[in-house]
Motif scaffolding. Structure first.
Motif, PDB file in Angstrom:
ATOM      1  N   ASN A 110       6.761   9.092  -0.925  1.00  0.00           N
ATOM      2  CA  ASN A 110       6.362   7.953  -1.770  1.00  0.00           C
ATOM      3  C   ASN A 110       6.630   6.619  -1.092  1.00  0.00           C
ATOM      4  OD1 ASN A 110       5.149   9.061  -3.890  1.00  0.00           O
ATOM      5  ND2 ASN A 110       6.795   8.714  -5.383  1.00  0.00           N
ATOM      6  N   LEU A 112       0.831  -1.203   0.000  1.00  0.00           N
ATOM      7  CA  LEU A 112       0.000   0.000   0.000  1.00  0.00           C
ATOM      8  C   LEU A 112       0.862   1.247   0.000  1.00  0.00           C
ATOM      9  CD1 LEU A 112      -2.307  -1.260   2.891  1.00  0.00           C
ATOM     10  CD2 LEU A 112      -2.888  -1.283   0.474  1.00  0.00           C
ATOM     11  N   SER A 113       0.260   2.332  -0.411  1.00  0.00           N
ATOM     12  CA  SER A 113       0.972   3.603  -0.365  1.00  0.00           C
ATOM     13  C   SER A 113       0.865   4.158   1.053  1.00  0.00           C
ATOM     14  CB  SER A 113       0.325   4.558  -1.374  1.00  0.00           C
ATOM     15  OG  SER A 113       0.370   5.868  -0.884  1.00  0.00           O
ATOM     16  N   SER A 129       1.235   7.156   2.149  1.00  0.00           N
ATOM     17  CA  SER A 129       0.483   8.407   2.288  1.00  0.00           C
ATOM     18  C   SER A 129      -1.015   8.163   2.195  1.00  0.00           C
ATOM     19  CB  SER A 129       0.946   9.441   1.259  1.00  0.00           C
ATOM     20  OG  SER A 129       0.776   8.915  -0.021  1.00  0.00           O
ATOM     21  N   GLU A 130      -1.432   7.205   1.367  1.00  0.00           N
ATOM     22  CA  GLU A 130      -2.872   6.907   1.297  1.00  0.00           C
ATOM     23  C   GLU A 130      -3.379   6.351   2.616  1.00  0.00           C
ATOM     24  OE1 GLU A 130      -4.240   4.431  -1.986  1.00  0.00           O
ATOM     25  OE2 GLU A 130      -3.190   5.835  -3.303  1.00  0.00           O
TER      26      GLU A 130
END
Ligand code: FES
Length: 615
Positions: free
Chosen positions: A326, A314-315, A317-318
């Motif tokens: 990043n 998963l990212s 930041s998301e």
């Protein structure tokens, strides 16, 4: 309606809350304050654990539940149950801070292999473009890195032309197997950090690692703040089902707690947050669902189905995890609704999946997770142990906090105990409970059926020396473990009901072990190694665990304590991508057995209700 002020003191800070008349004190508090209060019965007035001290006059009437759960001495000194007391005036409340003194298991197995993390950094010195060398900027970089065609997001790509030229084509690329995450100016290749996090139902432990050297740098831990919404996974799942924003609330809590731990680690070690590119998450299946925002509701009902078991990428930041812009979060795979990424981590750390011998891995928390096997196959099961070993359903039970009685044995004339931090006893934690029940069994004060016997039934001469410790509490037999003189407050007792709680947990775990062994067609003697993982397994006295019948006596000499194996496994997966990929195999190939579907388990469970060896 009248409004009152609740002033709360804890950890030398003070906070005020304005609430309406009649609000339940527990509901009047903020999340942080609630997290300091144990609420194993979910605020029903049954467990008596949510004690707080109210200073000055308490205008609200003492409820029937409080009269039942609190001693006169406690009531006189202002102790109340936060889930029962209503706010009927301005009040000042003192909370005993638990996180500051909680004994959290951080140590485990050290990883000594190669350092080849998923997220890598490479410094490159590129040749300058010319009329003869017309390669584009991306191709120039990718060819040098020997990672042709690895995608890069448009935002990073758009920064590339200026960055290359400003830096005279000297840059450092940060990439994993899927993409180039970012490109940094100059040579930053020596600054590559990652964090492994083990999210337990009770505690959260984070490990900071230097991914260049593969060394663990530091550890930070705390109690899981979601505790304010229930002690076990089922109450947290219920919270997400009963409240529209329940899942968001629990996700926000754990994400911000992970961020706090990461901030603590980087600050303490002078590491730049933007040089932390990867986070590995391990935890039980429900904790992973809550952390990643996946609805966990179908884990709680038959047939206990998670949303996704495979490893996730998963990212950061998301997800709201504050590391490099990043950065990536790798979530270890899970085996079933009740065998989670923490057990995959523990299997990885213990290496039982590569062993030629037969192994038993046991992790006892609110659930007992058991894995058996070797390189030819692993089989797992989970038993609902309940929180008794964490002190939750025991009258004077407490977590592993300062002042908890953590060992107990018979001295020359009387019981002898120790407490965490060598402080006055305030209650009894898991290892102390096991020691106490086992010692009283040895002495014939508790019989094999779990009954606390009367004075004239004590079967040993040494046991008779303790006859003055027999008492009754709420009309049931009990044994005084620490006197009011020693505690400075009330006696700390072990009641008949407490012993029954322990019997249930013991039966559940012992039957899980026996059923799993029989399910694979083996005998107890066939087990070569027993690995005890997790906090309880690490602090427990193995002689007492065997005496209770928790672990078969034939295996006593084969027990190895491996500490926080889930955390160790997450660290290994952080440092080595090969280890991370091995987790996929562990997740896919470990068989899961649902004990409730096996008649053998019911039979073993009934037999294991007796204390002592039940093989
Ligand atoms: S008695 Fe208050 S939470 Fe159990």
């Amino acid at each position: 309606m009248a409004e009152y002020t609740v002033t709360v003191e804890y950890n030398s800070t003070e906070k005020q809350f304005k609430v309406q008349k009649g609000t339940i004190l527990l509901d009047a508090l903020g999340e942080e304050e609630r997290a300091q209060i144990d609420t194993p019965c979910g605020g029903k007035g049954i467990c008596g654990k949510c004690k707080v001290t109210v200073i000055g006059e308490v205008p609200a009437e003492i409820t029937a539940e409080e009269k039942k759960k609190l001693s006169e001495k406690e009531l006189e000194s202002g102790v109340r149950l936060a889930c029962m007391t209503k706010v009927e005036g301005d009040i000042r409340v003192i909370l005993a801070s638990q996180s500051a003194y909680m004994q959290i298991l951080e140590m485990g197995i050290e990883y000594k292999g190669e350092s080849a993390p998923c997220v890598q950094k490479q410094h490159v010195s590129l040749s300058q473009p010319s009329l003869e060398d017309q390669r584009d900027d991306y191709q120039r970089l990718a060819e040098q890195l020997e990672i042709d065609d690895l995608p890069i997001c448009n935002r990073e790509l758009s920064k590339l032309p200026e960055l290359l030229r400003e830096q005279d084509f000297e840059v450092t690329a940060v990439y994993n197997q899927q993409e180039i995450l970012t490109v940094e100016p100059g040579d930053t290749s020596s600054s590559n950090y990652g964090v492994a996090v083990d999210i337990g139902t009770t505690t959260v432990v984070a490990y900071l690692a230097d991914l260049g050297s593969g060394k663990k740098i530091d550890i930070a831990s705390d109690q899981n703040k979601q505790k304010a919404y229930g002690q076990d996974v089922i109450s947290r799942i219920n919270h997400t089902m009963k409240n529209e924003d329940g899942l968001d609330q629990l996700q926000d809590l754990i994400v911000s707690q992970i961020n706090d731990l990461i901030h603590t680690l980087v600050k303490r070690n002078k590491v730049e947050l933007e040089h932390v590119y990867s986070v590995i998450l391990a935890g039980n299946t429900t904790m992973i669902h809550l952390a990643t925002g996946l609805p966990p509701r179908y884990i709680s009902t038959v047939p206990f189905i998670p949303v996704r078991k495979k490893r996730m990428l998963l990212s950061a930041s998301e997800l709201g995890i504050e590391i490099a812009e990043n950065g990536r979060v790798y979530v270890l795979p899970m085996i079933s609704g009740y065998i989670g990424a923490d057990i995959v981590g523990a299997i990885l750390a213990s290496q039982i999946y590569q062993s030629t011998e037969t192994n038993l891995l046991i992790d006892i928390g609110t659930n007992g997770e058991i894995v058996m096997g070797n390189k030819d196959g692993l089989v797992s099961c989970s038993t609902a142990a309940g929180p008794a070993f964490e002190g939750a359903t025991i009258r004077h039970g407490v977590g592993g906090i300062t002042g908890a009685i953590n060992t107990m044995e018979m001295g020359s004339k009387d019981l002898v105990y120790t407490t965490i931090g060598d402080k006055k006893p305030i209650g009894i934690c898991g290892s102390g409970i096991v020691d106490s029940v086992s010692t009283l069994l040895f002495l014939g004060i508790i019989d094999q059926t779990g009954r606390i016997v009367s004075e004239d039934e004590i079967s040993t001469e040494t046991g008779k020396m303790l006859s003055n410790r027999l008492t009754t509490v709420d009309n049931e037999p009990a044994v005084i473990l620490a006197t009011s003189k020693e505690t400075g407050k009330e006696d700390i007792v072990l009641t008949q009901r407490d012993v029954r709680e322990i019997q249930n947990v013991k039966a559940s775990i012992a039957a899980g072990i026996l059923t799993l062994i029989k399910h694979t067609g083996l005998e107890v003697e066939d087990i070569d190694h027993v690995y005890l993982a997790g906090g309880f397994g690490s602090y427990i006295n193995r002689i007492h665990a065997v005496n209770l019948g928790l672990i078969p006596s034939a295996l006593e000499e084969r027990i190895t304590v491996i500490g926080n194996a889930a955390g160790s496994g997450a660290m290994m997966a952080l440092i080595s991508k090969n280890r991370l990929f091995e987790c996929d195999r562990i997740g896919e190939e470990t068989e899961y057995v649902e004990l409730s579907s096996l008649p053998q388990f019911q039979e073993d469970y009934v037999n294991c209700m007796f204390f002592g060896d039940t093989v």
